[in-house]
Scaffold this active site. Structure first.
Site, PDB file in Angstrom:
ATOM      1  CE  LYS A 116       1.853   6.541   6.012  1.00 44.39           C
ATOM      2  NZ  LYS A 116       1.301   5.524   5.072  1.00 44.39           N
ATOM      3  CE  LYS A 128       2.448  -1.249   4.796  1.00 47.29           C
ATOM      4  NZ  LYS A 128       1.660  -0.025   4.644  1.00 47.29           N
ATOM      5  N   GLY A 167      -5.029  -3.306   5.439  1.00 43.74           N
ATOM      6  CA  GLY A 167      -4.676  -3.591   4.048  1.00 43.74           C
ATOM      7  C   GLY A 167      -3.555  -2.707   3.527  1.00 43.74           C
ATOM      8  CG  ASP A 168       0.274  -1.322   1.612  1.00 42.35           C
ATOM      9  OD1 ASP A 168       0.230  -0.164   2.049  1.00 42.35           O
ATOM     10  OD2 ASP A 168       1.071  -1.648   0.704  1.00 42.35           O
ATOM     11  CB  THR A 212      -5.750   5.973   1.552  1.00 45.58           C
ATOM     12  OG1 THR A 212      -5.868   5.051   2.637  1.00 45.58           O
ATOM     13  CG2 THR A 212      -4.296   6.350   1.358  1.00 45.58           C
ATOM     14  CB  SER A 379      -6.798   2.220  10.464  1.00 41.22           C
ATOM     15  OG  SER A 379      -6.892   1.547   9.225  1.00 41.22           O
TER      16      SER A 379
HETATM   17  P1  NDP Z   1      -3.991  -1.759  -4.471  1.00 39.22           P
HETATM   18  O1  NDP Z   1      -3.439  -3.123  -4.471  1.00 39.22           O
HETATM   19  O2  NDP Z   1      -5.422  -1.544  -4.243  1.00 39.22           O
HETATM   20  O3  NDP Z   1      -3.611  -1.010  -5.835  1.00 39.22           O
HETATM   21  C1  NDP Z   1      -2.294  -0.870  -6.236  1.00 39.22           C
HETATM   22  C2  NDP Z   1      -2.277  -0.223  -7.603  1.00 39.22           C
HETATM   23  O4  NDP Z   1      -0.931   0.131  -7.928  1.00 39.22           O
HETATM   24  C3  NDP Z   1      -2.758  -1.145  -8.696  1.00 39.22           C
HETATM   25  O5  NDP Z   1      -3.326  -0.390  -9.726  1.00 39.22           O
HETATM   26  C4  NDP Z   1      -1.460  -1.805  -9.164  1.00 39.22           C
HETATM   27  O6  NDP Z   1      -1.503  -2.276 -10.490  1.00 39.22           O
HETATM   28  C5  NDP Z   1      -0.490  -0.642  -9.049  1.00 39.22           C
HETATM   29  N1  NDP Z   1       0.837  -1.182  -8.777  1.00 39.22           N
HETATM   30  C6  NDP Z   1       1.231  -1.890  -7.682  1.00 39.22           C
HETATM   31  N2  NDP Z   1       2.508  -2.251  -7.787  1.00 39.22           N
HETATM   32  C7  NDP Z   1       2.930  -1.765  -8.956  1.00 39.22           C
HETATM   33  C8  NDP Z   1       4.157  -1.809  -9.633  1.00 39.22           C
HETATM   34  N3  NDP Z   1       5.223  -2.451  -9.103  1.00 39.22           N
HETATM   35  N4  NDP Z   1       4.243  -1.163 -10.811  1.00 39.22           N
HETATM   36  C9  NDP Z   1       3.163  -0.523 -11.350  1.00 39.22           C
HETATM   37  N5  NDP Z   1       1.976  -0.464 -10.750  1.00 39.22           N
HETATM   38  C10 NDP Z   1       1.864  -1.077  -9.586  1.00 39.22           C
HETATM   39  O7  NDP Z   1      -3.117  -0.956  -3.387  1.00 39.22           O
HETATM   40  P2  NDP Z   1      -3.447   0.422  -2.655  1.00 39.22           P
HETATM   41  O8  NDP Z   1      -4.218   1.322  -3.549  1.00 39.22           O
HETATM   42  O9  NDP Z   1      -3.987   0.116  -1.324  1.00 39.22           O
HETATM   43  O10 NDP Z   1      -1.979   1.001  -2.422  1.00 39.22           O
HETATM   44  C11 NDP Z   1      -1.351   1.884  -3.349  1.00 39.22           C
HETATM   45  C12 NDP Z   1      -0.246   2.645  -2.635  1.00 39.22           C
HETATM   46  O11 NDP Z   1      -0.812   3.415  -1.557  1.00 39.22           O
HETATM   47  C13 NDP Z   1       0.841   1.790  -1.995  1.00 39.22           C
HETATM   48  O12 NDP Z   1       2.066   2.500  -2.042  1.00 39.22           O
HETATM   49  C14 NDP Z   1       0.401   1.700  -0.545  1.00 39.22           C
HETATM   50  O13 NDP Z   1       1.470   1.432   0.328  1.00 39.22           O
HETATM   51  C15 NDP Z   1      -0.141   3.104  -0.341  1.00 39.22           C
HETATM   52  N6  NDP Z   1      -1.074   3.308   0.765  1.00 39.22           N
HETATM   53  C16 NDP Z   1      -2.199   2.553   0.891  1.00 39.22           C
HETATM   54  C17 NDP Z   1      -3.078   2.799   1.918  1.00 39.22           C
HETATM   55  C18 NDP Z   1      -4.363   2.068   2.053  1.00 39.22           C
HETATM   56  O14 NDP Z   1      -5.131   2.408   2.945  1.00 39.22           O
HETATM   57  N7  NDP Z   1      -4.685   1.098   1.201  1.00 39.22           N
HETATM   58  C19 NDP Z   1      -2.789   3.813   2.926  1.00 39.22           C
HETATM   59  C20 NDP Z   1      -1.617   4.608   2.660  1.00 39.22           C
HETATM   60  C21 NDP Z   1      -0.797   4.332   1.624  1.00 39.22           C
HETATM   61  P3  NDP Z   1      -1.922  -3.803 -10.793  1.00 39.22           P
HETATM   62  O15 NDP Z   1      -3.403  -3.859 -10.538  1.00 39.22           O
HETATM   63  O16 NDP Z   1      -1.543  -4.008 -12.206  1.00 39.22           O
HETATM   64  O17 NDP Z   1      -1.127  -4.639  -9.831  1.00 39.22           O
HETATM   65  O1  2IT Z   2       0.462   2.699   4.390  1.00 34.87           O
HETATM   66  C1  2IT Z   2      -0.544   2.811   5.114  1.00 34.87           C
HETATM   67  O2  2IT Z   2      -0.695   3.784   5.861  1.00 34.87           O
HETATM   68  C2  2IT Z   2      -1.564   1.772   5.033  1.00 34.87           C
HETATM   69  N1  2IT Z   2      -1.462   0.859   4.222  1.00 34.87           N
HETATM   70  C3  2IT Z   2      -2.749   1.814   5.969  1.00 34.87           C
HETATM   71  C4  2IT Z   2      -2.397   1.220   7.293  1.00 34.87           C
HETATM   72  C5  2IT Z   2      -3.537   1.033   8.261  1.00 34.87           C
HETATM   73  O3  2IT Z   2      -3.254   0.469   9.331  1.00 34.87           O
HETATM   74  O4  2IT Z   2      -4.665   1.435   7.989  1.00 34.87           O
END
Ligand code: NDP
Ligand code: 2IT
Length: 448
Positions: A116, A128, A167-168, A212, A379
């Site tokens: 990525k 990670k 974050g993630d 994102t 980032s």
């Molecule tokens: P958040 O913690 O902000 O939100 C996660 C969301 O997904 C929440 O609504 C959560 O529900 C739900 N969720 C998490 N785990 C589960 C599960 N096991 N089953 C059902 N629902 C679930 O995380 P992000 O939005 O940052 O991340 C979401 C996805 O995007 C992840 O796969 C992450 O790796 C990916 N990502 C994030 C990036 C970023 O910049 N933040 C960048 C690229 C990818 P609940 O509130 O009930 O826990």
């Molecule tokens: O999965 C991802 O790309 C992230 N959670 C963001 C990673 C970052 O360094 O901004």
């Protein structure tokens, strides 16, 4: 050695060396199954063991994270940081705090991150980390003590030129603040570039919070445009209701689409008027409550604890929650209902069976390592601003993000066309384009 035998040998070694790491195996299989045409053109990458080296992290850290909860009880979690590849720059990738976190999950995420980050065209390696800590239901004080303990170990391994977390899942602005505070206290340095995703008021980048989700929608928009479609008037479902989901919803609405459903781990809501983003943000980000609170506050909406958002009729689906959340049955339902495009805002949310079904049905499919690259790309923009002690305007930063996403999309199509004759094969295109950039750098840097 012939290329497929070489790939199978690497694969077998990963399975033998890393038993039980199902998600890591899945991510490796997904990438390796695309690489044959690239390795046939570049036998030197086979001879120098590039694929084998890429599947072995440069460094894997696992550590104890002890902390004291609000009742005075001692708690112990396990922390991880996988420094996977530094071929293109400092290790870069998020931290996930979720009870499901284990070594295999962090390795899958770190492995994806290598390709990525390469696709963004920026100078960032892949890494990670995270912990099996569950922030849900914890007070701010507990989250702070956990973050401080986590950073007390992690600080030895990170730095603006070494490894830059962000974050993630479960790690947002609050956690980044506590982590940064502890790093600063231990090192006595205001080293802004050691973490990204900081608040805009003290070293963060405009548009990182949105990046994102916005980026995933830009990617989907580019895919749709290849068939003469756009978001205007389209019905969209989004899974999750966290950082990625919220800003994906915001951008879809800005482009004239209607997001009728989103979810969290307790169930999903349907709102035929379109999701009210202000209400959703208030529930999920301020109150940190469950999604059912949305339906309680808005009589036109309904909450369901069973089923998924993919059961609903939609034109576009954006899975933005977690890995393997969209399986075979969901894919069958989406295809039956005439879905045009699926873009992964989350990392690996679609199972291999689902991806195969989309492929066979001719549904546009944007894999996470391309479609959600906007977060890490922004980032990298944050790192640039930190290095220059500068801060760009929101519009400037967002337009750079949009340009990166257009470029990632174009690279996927061009590479897919060049190596398979099928420009719509974004899986193959993203894997080969990301791989070639890392492989070239590794080749130039010798056997390290
Ligand atoms: P958040 O913690 O902000 O939100 C996660 C969301 O997904 C929440 O609504 C959560 O529900 C739900 N969720 C998490 N785990 C589960 C599960 N096991 N089953 C059902 N629902 C679930 O995380 P992000 O939005 O940052 O991340 C979401 C996805 O995007 C992840 O796969 C992450 O790796 C990916 N990502 C994030 C990036 C970023 O910049 N933040 C960048 C690229 C990818 P609940 O509130 O009930 O826990
Ligand atoms: O999965 C991802 O790309 C992230 N959670 C963001 C990673 C970052 O360094 O901004």
């Amino acid at each position: 050695m012939n290329v497929s035998a070489h790939i199978e040998a690497v694969h077998a070694q990963v399975r033998r060396r890393d038993p039980g790491e199902a998600e890591f195996h899945q991510a490796v299989t997904e990438v390796l199954s695309s690489l044959t045409p690239a390795l046939e053109r570049h036998p030197e990458y086979v001879e120098t063991g590039i694929v084998e080296r890429l599947c072995e992290p440069e460094r894997q850290l696992a550590f104890r994270v002890p902390w004291v909860d609000d009742h005075g009880d001692v708690r112990v979690n396990r922390g991880f940081r996988i420094e996977f590849s530094s071929a293109l720059g400092p290790y870069k990738g998020g931290l996930r705090f979720h009870p499901s976190v284990n070594l295999g999950i962090v390795k899958f995420l770190g492995f994806e991150q290598i390709f990525k980050n390469a696709l963004t065209g920026m100078s960032i390696g892949g890494g990670k980390g995270g912990a099996d800590f569950d922030p849900r239901g914890r007070s701010d004080g507990e989250v702070m003590r956990f973050c401080q303990s986590f950073m007390t170990e992690l600080h030895r391994h990170v730095g603006e030129r070494t490894d830059v977390p962000a974050g993630d899942i479960g790690v947002g602005a609050r956690e980044i603040g506590y982590l940064f505070g502890q790093y600063k206290r231990i090192t006595n340095r205001f080293e802004a570039g050691v973490l990204t995703g900081k608040p805009v008021a003290w070293g963060g980048s405009h548009a990182r919070t949105e990046a994102t989700g916005y980026g995933t929608v830009y990617f989907a928009q580019e895919m749709l445009a290849t068939r003469g479609h756009d978001f205007e008037g389209r019905r969209v479902v989004v899974s999750g209701s966290g950082n990625v989901a919220l800003y994906a919803i915001e951008k879809v609405h800005a482009l004239g689409g209607l997001v009728v459903a989103c979810s969290d781990s307790s169930g999903y809501i349907v709102d035929e008027d379109g999701i009210d983003l202000e209400l959703l943000k208030e529930i999920k980000e301020v109150r940190r409550a469950r999604l059912s609170a949305y339906a309680e506050a808005k009589p036109t909406a309904r909450f369901s604890a069973r089923g998924t958002v993919y059961d609903l009729r939609c034109d576009i689906a954006l899975p933005c929650a977690t890995q393997n959340e969209l399986g075979r049955e969901d894919a069958v339902a989406l295809i039956k209902n005439g879905v045009l495009a699926v873009a992964e805002g989350a990392n690996m949310p679609c199972t291999p069976e689902a991806v195969q079904l989309f492929h066979e049905a001719g549904v546009l499919f944007g894999p996470g390592k391309a479609a959600n690259a906007g977060g890490v790309a922004t980032s990298a923009l944050e790192m640039q601003q930190n290095a220059a002690r500068d801060q760009w305007a929101f519009e400037e930063t967002e337009s750079r993000l949009a340009a990166v996403m257009r470029n990632v999309h174009a690279q996927c199509r061009q590479t897919a066309e060049e190596y398979s004759g099928t420009p719509d094969d974004y899986v193959l295109g993203s894997n080969i384009a990301g791989f070639l950039r890392v492989a070239d750098a590794m080749s130039a840097q010798g056997i390290v």
